[in-house]
Design an enzyme around this catalytic site. Sequence first.
Site, PDB file in Angstrom:
ATOM      1  N   HIS A   8       0.826  -1.203   0.000  1.00  0.00           N
ATOM      2  CA  HIS A   8       0.000   0.000   0.000  1.00  0.00           C
ATOM      3  C   HIS A   8       0.865   1.260   0.000  1.00  0.00           C
ATOM      4  O   HIS A   8       0.352   2.358   0.179  1.00  0.00           O
ATOM      5  CB  HIS A   8      -0.920   0.007   1.221  1.00  0.00           C
ATOM      6  CG  HIS A   8      -1.973  -1.059   1.189  1.00  0.00           C
ATOM      7  ND1 HIS A   8      -2.881  -1.177   0.162  1.00  0.00           N
ATOM      8  CD2 HIS A   8      -2.260  -2.066   2.049  1.00  0.00           C
ATOM      9  CE1 HIS A   8      -3.676  -2.201   0.399  1.00  0.00           C
ATOM     10  NE2 HIS A   8      -3.310  -2.767   1.528  1.00  0.00           N
ATOM     11  N   ARG A  43      -9.839   3.279  -5.631  1.00  0.00           N
ATOM     12  CA  ARG A  43     -11.281   3.238  -5.429  1.00  0.00           C
ATOM     13  C   ARG A  43     -11.818   4.632  -5.129  1.00  0.00           C
ATOM     14  O   ARG A  43     -11.074   5.501  -4.662  1.00  0.00           O
ATOM     15  CB  ARG A  43     -11.592   2.291  -4.262  1.00  0.00           C
ATOM     16  CG  ARG A  43     -13.049   1.926  -4.089  1.00  0.00           C
ATOM     17  CD  ARG A  43     -13.207   0.935  -2.944  1.00  0.00           C
ATOM     18  NE  ARG A  43     -14.587   0.483  -2.828  1.00  0.00           N
ATOM     19  CZ  ARG A  43     -15.032  -0.319  -1.865  1.00  0.00           C
ATOM     20  NH1 ARG A  43     -14.183  -0.757  -0.943  1.00  0.00           N
ATOM     21  NH2 ARG A  43     -16.297  -0.668  -1.822  1.00  0.00           N
ATOM     22  N   SER A  81     -14.398   2.032   3.957  1.00  0.00           N
ATOM     23  CA  SER A  81     -13.755   0.725   4.057  1.00  0.00           C
ATOM     24  C   SER A  81     -12.594   0.773   5.041  1.00  0.00           C
ATOM     25  O   SER A  81     -12.425  -0.129   5.876  1.00  0.00           O
ATOM     26  CB  SER A  81     -13.273   0.276   2.680  1.00  0.00           C
ATOM     27  OG  SER A  81     -12.587  -0.952   2.751  1.00  0.00           O
ATOM     28  N   TYR A 116     -11.434   0.596  -9.279  1.00  0.00           N
ATOM     29  CA  TYR A 116     -12.227  -0.508  -8.731  1.00  0.00           C
ATOM     30  C   TYR A 116     -13.626  -0.547  -9.342  1.00  0.00           C
ATOM     31  O   TYR A 116     -14.140  -1.621  -9.681  1.00  0.00           O
ATOM     32  CB  TYR A 116     -12.323  -0.352  -7.212  1.00  0.00           C
ATOM     33  CG  TYR A 116     -13.137  -1.425  -6.539  1.00  0.00           C
ATOM     34  CD1 TYR A 116     -12.593  -2.686  -6.302  1.00  0.00           C
ATOM     35  CD2 TYR A 116     -14.455  -1.185  -6.119  1.00  0.00           C
ATOM     36  CE1 TYR A 116     -13.331  -3.679  -5.676  1.00  0.00           C
ATOM     37  CE2 TYR A 116     -15.197  -2.176  -5.496  1.00  0.00           C
ATOM     38  CZ  TYR A 116     -14.638  -3.417  -5.279  1.00  0.00           C
ATOM     39  OH  TYR A 116     -15.376  -4.401  -4.662  1.00  0.00           O
ATOM     40  N   ARG A 141     -15.468  -7.114   3.583  1.00  0.00           N
ATOM     41  CA  ARG A 141     -16.648  -6.585   4.248  1.00  0.00           C
ATOM     42  C   ARG A 141     -17.838  -6.590   3.298  1.00  0.00           C
ATOM     43  O   ARG A 141     -18.693  -7.448   3.356  1.00  0.00           O
ATOM     44  CB  ARG A 141     -16.371  -5.171   4.781  1.00  0.00           C
ATOM     45  CG  ARG A 141     -17.377  -4.701   5.825  1.00  0.00           C
ATOM     46  CD  ARG A 141     -16.995  -3.336   6.359  1.00  0.00           C
ATOM     47  NE  ARG A 141     -17.152  -2.295   5.363  1.00  0.00           N
ATOM     48  CZ  ARG A 141     -18.302  -1.668   5.131  1.00  0.00           C
ATOM     49  NH1 ARG A 141     -19.376  -1.965   5.824  1.00  0.00           N
ATOM     50  NH2 ARG A 141     -18.364  -0.726   4.203  1.00  0.00           N
ATOM     51  N   LYS A 142     -17.882  -5.616   2.385  1.00  0.00           N
ATOM     52  CA  LYS A 142     -18.999  -5.523   1.440  1.00  0.00           C
ATOM     53  C   LYS A 142     -18.532  -5.555  -0.019  1.00  0.00           C
ATOM     54  O   LYS A 142     -19.047  -6.292  -0.835  1.00  0.00           O
ATOM     55  CB  LYS A 142     -19.802  -4.246   1.685  1.00  0.00           C
ATOM     56  CG  LYS A 142     -20.463  -4.163   3.057  1.00  0.00           C
ATOM     57  CD  LYS A 142     -21.566  -5.187   3.204  1.00  0.00           C
ATOM     58  CE  LYS A 142     -22.271  -5.040   4.551  1.00  0.00           C
ATOM     59  NZ  LYS A 142     -23.354  -6.017   4.724  1.00  0.00           N
ATOM     60  N   GLY A 143     -17.563  -4.695  -0.332  1.00  0.00           N
ATOM     61  CA  GLY A 143     -17.067  -4.620  -1.703  1.00  0.00           C
ATOM     62  C   GLY A 143     -18.063  -4.018  -2.671  1.00  0.00           C
ATOM     63  O   GLY A 143     -17.949  -4.196  -3.887  1.00  0.00           O
TER      64      GLY A 143
END
Length: 230
Positions: free
Chosen positions: A23, A45, A53, A126, A196-198
């Site tokens: 990162h 993203r 996030s 993303y 988590r969700k994406g």
Amino acid sequence: MPAGLLCCIPLPAWSKIQLYASHLPYTCLPKSIHDSNCRIVYICRDPKDTFVSLWFFLKKFVSNQTKTDPDPDPDQDHDTVSLIPIEEAFDLFCKGISSYGPYWEHVLSYWEASKRNPENILIIKYEDMVKDTGSWVRKLAEFFGCGFSEEEEEKGVVERVVEMCSFESLRDMEVNKSGMKHEKRGKEIESSAYFRKGIVGHWRNYLSDEMGKKIDGIVEEKLRGSGFRF
């Protein structure tokens, strides 16, 4: 910082492929990477979804440390350890106070590098990848010099890759549901925290429209003139 995934592959030694995830901003990567012929894939993203996030990930991380810290501070009341409210975290994020520095500078570091070296640095948004995953799987294969053959296309190999690498498939793998991922300084966090969700646009469940407009305005100003837009 869930800003990007870095994959460095020294070419053309395919028998000795090495993959690294990082990162770090481009400017903080080792000189050996800058001077090499490795391929870099950078995934970024929407800043609003990135912030939400990141906040939930850190919340999970902080919560986990109160249970697993091998060397706890005796003066710290671990029952009260918690992450700052999302509103306070949002203000810090908008000021550029975040993991690995301001988000917009992180994105710009790879964007500018990709313009100088487009053959070795690929930028993926993303949202675009989610919208048309198959096309990006093909682009990645071409980028790495191992495009799909006509026979593979006819046999639906691309579609199988998309299915195997989907958010749902990776999240539901046993190792990601129950495993522990080692972090630096001996800290650990559950692998499930990375899934988590994406969902694109899920920030609307946690940030107000006003907050969304604020961060959009800041990022637009910071990216102005660069040629990059979310």
